[in-house]
Motif scaffolding. Structure first.
Motif: not given
Length: 498
Positions: A110-126, A142-151
């Motif tokens: 969870y935290f692995g993908f949470y950090l990845i999505v954070m970086g991707v969103l900063i790129g999207l904002d820019h 693609l990187t936020s999908l695992p947070m939905v699939l988590h359980t």
């Protein structure tokens, strides 16, 4: 350190840290040290992003894909707004998750993908052009999908697939539009006010261009939950962990809003669709979504699903404000982006606290819960009042500007029908949120007061909720400087239109 390296670090630091967490999970024997490390990564990313926000405007090529396709990034006031909200919400949601994820399996993933999505969103904002926007937009899905699939339960897998299919279908609609615009000479960097109407080299016909823009609106509007592509949202939110639901609702749905703003106000130009069937269709879809989402939330009994339907409705407030194509409407839309992010993050965190401490998931189970966790439910109550739009909270400010923007359009029917729908939706919002607070604090004589047990969460959960609640109220009481900032953004892309 140059701006280019700072931006590269802001994107790559969370992404690489997330990948390290995913591939070297067995290296972390001490959970406390791991959480401190994750927090330091998010804090460093916050500091890097703030330094970029405080720097002047810039635009440069971050990477060349081909001789004609550049990964272009830019800093302007819109970037400052979205990037600032992204890192703020992300770090507060992350702190909350340190405690919440104790009762979930696979927290490293969870935290692995949470950090990845954070970086991707900063790129999207820019993103500084259409191809950069699309690249980071798809990476975000693609990187936020695992947070939905988590359980990995059956419901989570089905919801994840639905999220993926809807998102990819919407992105492909948008991609076709990008192909068309690039083929006809409209692949330039984003410009305030757009460039299409003044671009002498543009070879596309008006009718085809309007059709393409409608496709892009629906495509990017899928991520924002706009009818008829809203179905993924109320399915995905309930199955995801509560802190993931918070950022899905507060930030990721707004990526569709950001993409629409960039396409229509920074690439094409509002004048291209003003008075056309595209504008009227967009306004219609947004108002349908506002009303439909509120009605579905009013009927829903599962708390997180009720909040998800609320998101469907509230994000389309933003889309409606953009669709009126005037300054007041855009100020209302941008302010509602911020206020809804603050409110809905808090509401999902409250739902997470209730699930974590009591296991209760439906509205009817919440009778008397305000006696058990009063601070938590006061946070819920104050942000609910904000979402309804009761002054002096921030929701009143955004809805005031949205109504003013609608009334100023002068479009027969829409100018008055828009505020009517907003008012009806506000009443429905009160109907599906405030009774929860009333029943939680005033459970009646049948409540077992002698068996009352305090169940407030610890500070890791309380502090993010309190900060979100304070922001929801303070923004409404002292909106002047913030509204001036938003008015500058709106004036730069719409010009003299009131």
């Amino acid at each position: 350190m140059t701006v280019k390296y700072v931006l590269g670090a802001a994107i790559l630091l969370p992404v690489l840290s997330g990948l390290f967490l995913l591939f070297f999970q067995d290296k972390w024997k001490n959970r406390q040290i791991k959480c401190i490390w994750i927090f330091l990564v998010m804090a460093a990313t916050l500091a890097l992003t703030v330094s970029l926000i405080l720097s002047g405007d810039y635009q440069f090529v971050l990477w060349k894909l081909t001789d004609k396709l550049d990964i272009l990034v830019r800093m302007d006031n819109l970037t400052r707004l979205f990037a600032g909200m992204t890192v703020t919400a992300w770090i507060l949601g992350g702190v909350f998750a340190f405690e919440y994820m104790k009762h979930e399996e696979h927290e490293d993933r969870y935290f692995g993908f949470y950090l990845i999505v954070m970086g991707v969103l900063i790129g999207l904002d820019h993103a500084g052009n259409l191809i950069t926007l699309y690249l980071f937009f798809e990476l975000m899905t693609l990187t936020s999908l695992p947070m939905v699939l988590h359980t990995l339960s059956h419901d989570a897998v089905m919801a994840g697939l639905k999220y993926l299919f809807y998102s990819v279908a919407g992105a492909f609609l948008a991609l076709f539009g990008i192909f068309y615009l690039y083929a006809h000479g409209a692949g330039l960097p984003f410009t305030e006010g757009g460039y299409l109407q003044t671009l002498s080299s543009y070879t596309g016909g008006r009718s085809m261009t309007l059709l393409i823009l409608m496709m892009m609106l629906v495509g990017f509007g899928t991520k924002a939950g706009m009818f008829p592509m809203h179905g993924w949202l109320p399915t995905a939110h309930p199955v995801a962990p509560a802190p993931a639901s918070a950022v899905l609702s507060g930030i990721i749905t707004k990526s569709g809003v950001l993409a629409i703003i960039r396409v229509l106000f920074y690439a094409v130009g509002a004048e291209v669709i003003r008075g056309s069937w595209v504008q009227y269709t967009w306004m219609t879809l947004a108002l349908i979504t506002v009303f439909m989402g509120s009605m579905m939330a009013y009927k829903e009994q599962v708390l997180k699903k009720r909040l998800a339907y609320s998101t469907v409705s509230q994000v389309s407030y933003i889309l409606f404000g953009l669709s009126v194509l005037n300054i007041d409407g855009m100020v209302g839309a941008l302010s509602h982006f911020v206020f809804h992010c603050v409110v809905k993050d808090c509401l999902f965190l409250v739902a997470g606290v209730i699930i974590y401490k009591t296991g209760k998931k439906t509205v009817k189970e919440l009778t008397g819960i305000g006696k058990e966790m009063p601070i938590t439910m006061w946070c819920f109550t104050l942000v609910s009042i904000t979402l309804v739009g009761i002054p002096p909270t921030s929701g009143f400010i955004s809805k005031w500007y949205l109504a003013q923007g609608s009334l100023q359009t002068g479009i027969d029917g829409y100018s008055w029908f828009g505020p009517v729908v907003l008012l009806v939706s506000a009443m429905l919002t009160a109907g599906y949120l405030l009774p929860i607070s009333i029943q939680s604090f005033f459970p009646g004589e049948a409540y077992a007061y002698d068996q009352l047990e305090k169940k407030e969460p610890n500070l890791l959960m309380l502090v993010p909720m309190i900060l979100f609640t304070a922001a929801a109220v303070v923004f409404g009481m002292f909106p002047g400087t913030f509204l001036g900032f938003l008015q500058r953004i709106a004036a730069s892309v719409i010009g003299g239109r009131v």
